[in-house]
Every structure is written in C-alpha cells, then in structure tokens.
Design a protein around this motif. Structure first.
Motif, mmCIF file in Angstrom:
data_model
loop_
_atom_site.group_PDB
_atom_site.id
_atom_site.type_symbol
_atom_site.label_atom_id
_atom_site.label_comp_id
_atom_site.label_asym_id
_atom_site.label_seq_id
_atom_site.Cartn_x
_atom_site.Cartn_y
_atom_site.Cartn_z
ATOM 1 N N MET A 1 0.852 -1.194 0.000
ATOM 2 C CA MET A 1 0.000 0.000 0.000
ATOM 3 C C MET A 1 0.883 1.238 0.000
ATOM 4 O O MET A 1 1.951 1.253 0.593
ATOM 5 C CB MET A 1 -0.909 -0.001 1.228
ATOM 6 C CG MET A 1 -1.926 1.124 1.254
ATOM 7 S SD MET A 1 -2.981 1.058 2.724
ATOM 8 C CE MET A 1 -3.809 -0.514 2.427
ATOM 9 N N GLN A 2 0.445 2.284 -0.695
ATOM 10 C CA GLN A 2 1.239 3.493 -0.806
ATOM 11 C C GLN A 2 0.383 4.708 -0.465
ATOM 12 O O GLN A 2 -0.770 4.820 -0.883
ATOM 13 C CB GLN A 2 1.798 3.625 -2.220
ATOM 14 C CG GLN A 2 2.692 4.837 -2.427
ATOM 15 C CD GLN A 2 3.456 4.759 -3.728
ATOM 16 O OE1 GLN A 2 4.274 3.854 -3.926
ATOM 17 N NE2 GLN A 2 3.205 5.685 -4.634
ATOM 18 N N HIS A 3 0.956 5.628 0.322
ATOM 19 C CA HIS A 3 0.295 6.877 0.670
ATOM 20 C C HIS A 3 1.171 8.023 0.203
ATOM 21 O O HIS A 3 2.381 7.870 0.013
ATOM 22 C CB HIS A 3 0.083 6.975 2.184
ATOM 23 C CG HIS A 3 -0.656 5.824 2.781
ATOM 24 N ND1 HIS A 3 -2.013 5.689 2.706
ATOM 25 C CD2 HIS A 3 -0.213 4.733 3.452
ATOM 26 C CE1 HIS A 3 -2.383 4.574 3.315
ATOM 27 N NE2 HIS A 3 -1.305 3.976 3.776
ATOM 28 N N GLU A 4 0.567 9.193 0.026
ATOM 29 C CA GLU A 4 1.324 10.374 -0.369
ATOM 30 C C GLU A 4 1.086 11.513 0.596
ATOM 31 O O GLU A 4 0.005 11.660 1.164
ATOM 32 C CB GLU A 4 0.938 10.809 -1.791
ATOM 33 C CG GLU A 4 1.429 9.862 -2.871
ATOM 34 C CD GLU A 4 1.317 10.470 -4.265
ATOM 35 O OE1 GLU A 4 0.986 11.677 -4.356
ATOM 36 O OE2 GLU A 4 1.572 9.748 -5.235
ATOM 37 N N THR A 5 2.111 12.307 0.783
ATOM 38 C CA THR A 5 2.042 13.509 1.606
ATOM 39 C C THR A 5 3.051 14.489 1.046
ATOM 40 O O THR A 5 3.852 14.140 0.156
ATOM 41 C CB THR A 5 2.333 13.175 3.085
ATOM 42 O OG1 THR A 5 2.039 14.296 3.897
ATOM 43 C CG2 THR A 5 3.789 12.754 3.284
ATOM 44 N N ASP A 6 3.026 15.715 1.517
ATOM 45 C CA ASP A 6 4.057 16.670 1.092
ATOM 46 C C ASP A 6 5.309 16.528 1.948
ATOM 47 O O ASP A 6 6.420 16.444 1.438
ATOM 48 C CB ASP A 6 3.525 18.106 1.196
ATOM 49 C CG ASP A 6 2.444 18.412 0.173
ATOM 50 O OD1 ASP A 6 2.491 17.842 -0.930
ATOM 51 O OD2 ASP A 6 1.554 19.223 0.482
ATOM 52 N N ALA A 7 5.105 16.511 3.256
ATOM 53 C CA ALA A 7 6.234 16.438 4.186
ATOM 54 C C ALA A 7 6.013 15.303 5.166
ATOM 55 O O ALA A 7 4.927 15.178 5.744
ATOM 56 C CB ALA A 7 6.392 17.757 4.938
#
Length: 536
Positions: free
Chosen positions: A1-7
């Motif tokens: 599973m992959q998540h995205e964020t800026d920081a």
C-alpha cells in the motif's frame, strides 16, 4: 500500500512537531509518524527549560539582547576547534530561535514565560544575566484532543511547572512545596493540566492538529526511499502489522531521537560506565541507521546531554531522575583514583566526568559522590533512589571502609576527604574554587547551591556518578538549512534532520539549562521552512 504527503516527519518530539507545524502552516500536507505508542519523545519527559536568545519576552521586559551577542557567547563557550565546522550553524540557530518562538506562540496555545536564570557561563563574552531562559506555562492535556492520554509521561513530576521547580526548593522540601502550592496543584489535577514537557508537547500537538497535520502512533520508519539521483522521496513504514510506502513530495525530516537505548551503539560511542538513561526506550538510533544507508555523514556521536541523576522506577524500568545530588555542601566527587578533580558546582559537570583520552576512553570513571548521612536527611529524592535501586547507595562507618566497598584506595580517599574538610574549616576551596554558600547566593542564580561543609558524620555514603544520559547529541551532519550532508559535503536532496537525531552544533558542553529544547525547536523550524521552499 502506498500513501502520499508533502512532508513526512519521523518522530513526535519538540523538533519534529515544530517542523510539522511550520510546514503545515505554510500550506503543506504533513504527516508525523511516531514509532512508539506515546507522543512527545524525550521532550515530553523534559523539564522544558528553553534557551532562546534575543526573544520577544526578554525585549518586553526591557532586556537587551541580539543574535550577534548570542553567537559570541556560543562561540566563546564551544570546545576548541568547533567554530571551524559549526559557526554557520550557530548563526542560523541564533537567527531562527526568536522567530521560531514568535511563530509557535502565534500558531499554538503554547505561551512561554521568562525564568530568573542567567546564562551559566556568565564570565564569557555575550553572556546575559537574564532573558534567554524560558519555559511553557501549564496547559490542560485535554487540548491535545484524542491524544490527551497519549503524551509520554516523565520521570519528573510534571504537575509542577519548570518555574516552580526553579523558584522553590522543590528537591529539598517536596512535601512543604506541595503544601504551599496545593490550591494550584489541585486545580491542575481537576483540569488535567500539567507543566514542563507535558505542556510543551500538548501545545505543539494542538497547533499541529489545528493546522491539519496527520499524526500516527506505533508507526516505525525502517527505510528511506530514494530515486535514481539519490533524492529522498519518502519512507517504508511498519504500521499495524504491515509495511507501507509513504511518498513525501517535499521531503523527510528525521527527528527520531537519540541512540542511547541501542546497546551496541552506546558502547561504541560511550565506552565505560553508564549509570542510568532518562529518555524513551524507543530511542534506538533508527534515524541514524536510515540516514547512513541513504549516504549521510555522521558527526558528534560522542556528545550527549549528561545530567546528574538518581535512579527511579518508571513504567517498569530503572531510569534516570535528574537530581543534582552532587552539589550538597557535604559532598564531593572523586575519580577512580579516589581523588577529587573538579568543582562540584561546575555547570557542565557531565563533560568533566566524560573526559576522554586520545583513544576515546574515559580518564576519570568510575566516579563517585562521597558524602555522609546528612545528605539523606536533607534530600528526600536520595532516599527514594536508594529504594528504587538497592545497589545505588553504599554505606560504611569509616572512609577507609567505604573506599574498600567501592574499590578505591583507602589512603587516597581518606586524603581527599581530609583536604576537603580542611577547606571547609578554612571557608575557602583553594584547590578547585567551589563557592561558599554566601558566594553562591551573591551570584543571583537560584539554582546554584553553594556551601562548604565537612564530611564528618557516619555512616559515610558513596553513590556512583558516571554518565546519566538524557539523550545523545550525535547524528547526521546538516547544513544551516537542516539539510543532511554526505561525507563530501554535498546535500542529500529531500532529507532533513533536527533534534537529538542530528549532529547537534552545541554538544555536551551546553550554554544554558535549556540548550536542548530551544535549539531543537529552532532546527525543527528551520527544517519546516526549508520543506516549504522546496519544489515538489
């Protein structure tokens, strides 16, 4: 599973949460991952004394200060040779610190107040008699919302504020102090309010939550992700029994704490006796290992916050409770030869204890505090410590018998005690310059307890006085923007470090009681600003 964020911020101590708050207020999507099931790291366990030069509270009190004076003070206090590599970082630190304080107070419920403490190295250029030491005012843990009971508890009584600890004789008269303050203490119990590190982390958490920061506990980063050019793009995280990839478009901040609970790393960088540790057991150097795997250079790995402490039981472990038991008027410190070697009231006493030879081995340890039975009558925490660890306190009816119990030469220890007793009779410590009670009182520092009193009443006492570590201070080397560097001095794009998991430009030799929390928050602020400037 992959998540995205800026920081992506790894760690939830003061450095990590300040970085998160700064980046989030700048408009970034921010995720904070905490390895353990409790938030706040070492910062939550601290007294939250906070050294911030040229701050607006000092200015409001009419105290003049500047970044230039603060840098001159740090430069004068630093070990020989440090300026060549650290001066640019000191400049960044003293310039960022006051801006950080204004920012944190503007974007969180935290409110700081000045303490009466001077810069301890008062004879150095740039030192100030007051104005650089602050601490947060109490906050109710309810302000942390769903994390109200997830803030890490301390070995020290956080129901008292840092200010109360400084302005009263808490350690010598804990029951009297509690009685005197009982109305406000009762109110804190009713409102779930606390001071010190608990207030600090509560306020930072509230600010982060209001800014939209996502916070996850029991989420351990195990590997940094990098693209073909070596840019750090995220991390692999273990959470709820599974591994996830979190992509961080702007970058990753390592703020995972020190490495003192990793036995192999501790022995490598701090050979010799270590008495007690006073930080979360989750401080096992995860960030250091991930940074090295990503190509980082490490520095200052032999530096730490070395604080006089007694043993206490905390969450089923024997840990450090910071108590300056070595400064009692009827107490001296001796080394492995039974010889006194330092003024016991020296501010950076841990540095003197940790003196190393050319091979990096300790030259004084094992060290001992030598006193007599009156210490136990005056200092209740010493009695509590003896109950917490049955092997901590050694007693004997004579100095010679005491020396035999702790493996010292009886004649050498008897001679050291005799010389100190003679200095007490003369009212002057010509050998090491320890102040009398009157001289200490005249200094204006309420924490500087002086006095020269003979060690004369049996039974005589010996207590180990080696390293008690509240946090290591070595880690990935960074530049003035908190960017992590490779051994060749180039930056690892997308990777930042702050707090105890970075190479602290102020090492074991502190410049004030709060030269962990204040600078750690400042570097978190610098890292947050750098994240906001990066193109994602």
């Amino acid at each position: 599973m992959q998540h995205e964020t800026d920081a992506l911020i790894l760690g939830s101590g003061a450095a990590g949460l300040t970085a998160a708050l700064t980046a989030a207020v700048a408009g970034l999507r921010v995720t904070v991952l905490e390895k353990s099931d409790r938030l706040g790291g070492t910062s939550a366990m601290s007294g939250a004394g906070t050294w911030i030069p040229a701050n607006h509270h000092a200015a409001a009190a009419g105290i003049e200060d500047s970044a230039e004076e603060a840098q001159a003070y740090i430069r004068a206090a630093a070990p020989e040779g440090w300026a060549a590599t650290e001066d640019a970082l000191w400049q960044s630190l003293v310039e960022a610190s006051p801006a950080m304080l204004r920012f944190v107070e503007a974007h969180s419920p935290l409110r700081f107040a000045l303490t009466p403490e001077p810069d301890p190295l008062r004879d150095l250029p740039g030192a100030k008699p007051r104005g650089r030491m602050l601490s947060p005012l109490p906050l109710s843990r309810w302000r942390a919302g769903r994390f109200a009971f997830r803030i890490r508890r301390s070995t020290i009584p956080e129901i008292f504020t840092y200010h109360e600890a400084v302005e009263t004789d808490l350690y010598h008269h804990p029951y009297r102090t509690a009685w005197q303050l009982w109305p406000r203490l009762a109110w804190r119990v009713l409102t779930n309010a606390r001071g010190k590190g608990t207030a600090l982390i509560t306020g930072l958490l509230r600010g982060c939550l209001d800014a939209g920061v996502r916070i996850e506990t029991a989420a351990r980063a195990v590997e940094l992700l990098q693209d073909g050019a070596g840019t750090v793009t995220g991390a692999v995280v273990e959470h709820r029994g599974a591994r996830h990839r979190i992509i961080a478009r702007r970058g990753v901040v390592i703020a995972t704490g020190g490495f003192e609970w990793d036995g192999e790393m501790l022995e490598r960088h701090f050979p010799g006796p270590v008495d007690y540790l006073g930080s979360p057991p989750s401080n096992t150097g995860d960030g250091h290992r991930m940074a090295v795997a990503a190509g980082a250079a490490l520095a200052h790995m032999d530096q730490a916050t070395l604080t006089p402490s007694v043993p206490t039981r905390h969450r089923g472990r024997l840990m450090a409770l910071p108590v300056p038991f070595h400064t009692e008027p009827n107490a001296i410190i001796v080394n492995r030869h039974g010889a006194r070697f330092v003024n016991e009231l020296r501010f950076n006493i841990g540095e003197a204890i940790d003196a190393r030879d050319a091979a990096g081995m300790p030259v004084q340890q094992p060290c001992w505090v030598i006193s007599d039975v009156r210490l136990l009558d005056r200092l209740p925490p010493a009695r509590w410590a003896a109950r917490a660890d049955a092997g901590w306190l050694r007693q004997a009816d004579s100095i010679a018998a005491l020396a035999a119990r702790i493996g010292l030469d009886p004649a050498a220890l008897e001679a050291s005690v005799a010389r100190y007793n003679a200095a007490c009779a003369a009212g002057r410590d010509a050998e090491f310059g320890r102040p009398s009670a009157a001289e200490a009182a005249a200094s204006g520092d309420k924490r500087r307890r002086g006095g020269l009193e003979a060690i004369a009443r049996a039974p005589f006492l010996a207590m180990p006085f080696n390293r008690s570590i509240l946090g290591t201070k070595g880690g990935p080397r960074t530049n003035a923007q908190a960017e992590v560097l490779r051994p060749d001095g180039s930056t690892i794009a997308g990777l930042f470090a702050a707090g105890a998991s970075s190479a602290n430009p102020i090492g074991t030799r502190g410049v004030g009681t709060g030269t962990t929390i204040g600078p750690y928050m400042a570097w978190g602020y610098v890292a947050g600003l750098a994240l906001a400037r990066r193109n994602g």
